[in-house]
Design an enzyme around this catalytic site. Structure first.
Site, mmCIF file in Angstrom:
data_model
loop_
_atom_site.group_PDB
_atom_site.id
_atom_site.type_symbol
_atom_site.label_atom_id
_atom_site.label_comp_id
_atom_site.label_asym_id
_atom_site.label_seq_id
_atom_site.Cartn_x
_atom_site.Cartn_y
_atom_site.Cartn_z
ATOM 1 N N ASP A 1 0.863 -1.179 0.000
ATOM 2 C CA ASP A 1 0.000 0.000 0.000
ATOM 3 C C ASP A 1 0.902 1.232 0.000
ATOM 4 O O ASP A 1 1.090 1.891 1.026
ATOM 5 C CB ASP A 1 -0.893 -0.029 1.244
ATOM 6 C CG ASP A 1 -2.020 0.991 1.172
ATOM 7 O OD1 ASP A 1 -2.188 1.613 0.111
ATOM 8 O OD2 ASP A 1 -2.733 1.152 2.180
ATOM 9 N N GLU B 1 -6.664 4.489 -9.375
ATOM 10 C CA GLU B 1 -7.949 5.005 -8.889
ATOM 11 C C GLU B 1 -8.588 6.023 -9.825
ATOM 12 O O GLU B 1 -7.927 6.910 -10.367
ATOM 13 C CB GLU B 1 -7.732 5.646 -7.514
ATOM 14 C CG GLU B 1 -9.017 5.992 -6.795
ATOM 15 C CD GLU B 1 -8.871 5.889 -5.284
ATOM 16 O OE1 GLU B 1 -9.573 6.624 -4.591
ATOM 17 O OE2 GLU B 1 -8.055 5.074 -4.808
ATOM 18 N N LYS C 1 -9.728 1.285 -9.498
ATOM 19 C CA LYS C 1 -10.290 1.522 -8.167
ATOM 20 C C LYS C 1 -11.429 2.537 -8.236
ATOM 21 O O LYS C 1 -11.292 3.609 -8.812
ATOM 22 C CB LYS C 1 -9.210 2.054 -7.216
ATOM 23 C CG LYS C 1 -8.256 0.995 -6.725
ATOM 24 C CD LYS C 1 -7.200 1.574 -5.803
ATOM 25 C CE LYS C 1 -7.715 1.800 -4.402
ATOM 26 N NZ LYS C 1 -6.635 2.239 -3.496
ATOM 27 N N THR D 1 -13.115 0.379 -3.428
ATOM 28 C CA THR D 1 -12.434 0.877 -2.245
ATOM 29 C C THR D 1 -13.394 1.673 -1.362
ATOM 30 O O THR D 1 -14.571 1.800 -1.675
ATOM 31 C CB THR D 1 -11.213 1.720 -2.667
ATOM 32 O OG1 THR D 1 -10.448 2.071 -1.512
ATOM 33 C CG2 THR D 1 -11.635 2.984 -3.400
ATOM 34 N N PHE E 1 -11.918 -1.278 4.598
ATOM 35 C CA PHE E 1 -10.948 -0.463 5.326
ATOM 36 C C PHE E 1 -10.988 -0.756 6.824
ATOM 37 O O PHE E 1 -11.810 -0.218 7.561
ATOM 38 C CB PHE E 1 -11.234 1.018 5.077
ATOM 39 C CG PHE E 1 -10.615 1.554 3.819
ATOM 40 C CD1 PHE E 1 -10.358 0.736 2.737
ATOM 41 C CD2 PHE E 1 -10.292 2.891 3.712
ATOM 42 C CE1 PHE E 1 -9.791 1.232 1.573
ATOM 43 C CE2 PHE E 1 -9.713 3.403 2.564
ATOM 44 C CZ PHE E 1 -9.463 2.579 1.484
#
Length: 335
Positions: A30, A109, A145, A170, A192
């Site tokens: 990440d 993303e 994403k 996400t 998350f």
């Protein structure tokens, strides 16, 4: 003959917590930091506007910013269009560099400002895929994403079913988001963990045993539901605050972990026990949920934590996206 007091030889040394974790779970970096990826050797990597912003501000990545600026100027004379093109190109350039390091896939993303715009999200995703294609990267190595809003999930459904584009949903905090993603046939979700934990900590709840952590419990519930009913969507736990949250999800399909926590796991020699297993999930008594837009919106509305964190996450990703746009605009105007 060795003395009983002598330390064990290197060959007898316990594998690090990170190596043990990798035996049960695909580890994803990440980060936008290439050096960290080279060190920890993850299978995949994921980025977001915040990570790209951090990396783009560092001198070792200045050449990628220059390439993005040149690309934008060669494709348009309008400043607003140039900024948009430079931003997309920069994200793709980072993705291309990452794919030189990791053997698997990279997540790129879509602008968080499109989180409630289904068609806009689809168009932006296809533009990113086309940019990767221009760079010689097959779409099989890309995950697009999207925020786990209803519109984001619907966009992913179209991208997956009509365009063969794999998606990573996400900013996922609630069970209803996870169920909707599975029903839409998305490739991967990123629940998350840490941000769920943050919400409870902010309300005074701070002491959680490893498996009682609300973020760990949320991902565990999702994982068990998916494995119980045979969904093809895979679960990638994300946004961790400590190594206990990671260890508590050993066995999850994938876990995306920051370099600092990867370092702690690499240094730790504790024994890791697998917590999540498909066979255990399949034996559980779990009720299947029928999901549609009305059910989704009601269930999300009833979950204050998820409602708060989804809107907050979209705002923060968009804010960092604006900072990145401002950086690129300043560079474009200076040349």
């Amino acid at each position: 003959m060795s003395s009983a007091n002598e330390p064990p030889s290197k060959s007898m040394k316990m594998a690090s917590a990170l190596d043990q974790l990798k035996a049960h779970t695909v580890v994803v970096a990440d980060t936008g930091d290439f050096e960290a990826m080279k060190r920890f050797k993850p299978t995949d990597a994921t980025t977001n506007p915040s990570l790209v912003l951090q990396a783009a501000s560092q001198p070792q990545y200045a050449h990628l910013v220059e390439q993005a600026i040149s690309y934008a100027k060669s494709h348009s004379s309008d400043l607003t269009t140039q900024v948009s093109l430079a931003l997309d190109k920069l994200c793709v350039l980072f993705g291309c560099e990452i794919l030189k390091i990791v053997p698997g896939r990279v997540s790129t993303e879509v602008d968080a400002g499109l989180s409630f715009n289904k068609e806009g999200s689809i168009n932006k995703a296809l533009k990113l895929i086309e940019m990767y294609k221009e760079a010689g990267i097959d779409k099989e190595r890309i995950l697009i994403k999207l925020a786990s809003s209803w519109e984001g999930i619907e966009a992913a459904k179209v991208l997956e079913s009509e365009h063969g584009v794999h998606c990573n949903l996400t900013l996922l905090f609630s069970f209803c988001q996870a169920v909707a993603c599975a029903e839409a046939g998305v490739t991967l979700i990123s629940p998350f963990v840490g941000r769920i934990y943050d919400w409870y900590v902010a309300r005074g709840e701070k002491d959680f045993a490893m498996l009682d952590d609300p973020g760990v419990q949320s991902v565990t519930r999702i994982y068990n539901y998916y494995k119980k009913f045979g969904y093809g969507t895979v679960v990638m736990g994300a946004s961790f605050r400590n190594t206990d949250q990671i260890i508590g999800l050993t066995g999850c399909d994938l876990l995306t972990i920051s370099p600092s926590l990867l370092g702690k796991l690499e240094a730790a020699e504790q024994e890791i026990v697998r917590q999540l297993e498909p066979s255990k999930a399949q034996a559980m008594d779990i009720e299947r949920i029928e999901m549609n837009e009305a059910a989704f919106r009601w269930m999300l509305n009833e979950d204050q934590m998820a409602t708060d964190k989804l809107s907050d996450g979209i705002r923060k990703f968009k804010a960092d996206g604006r900072k990145l746009e401002d950086l690129l605009r300043a560079r474009l105007q200076a040349e």
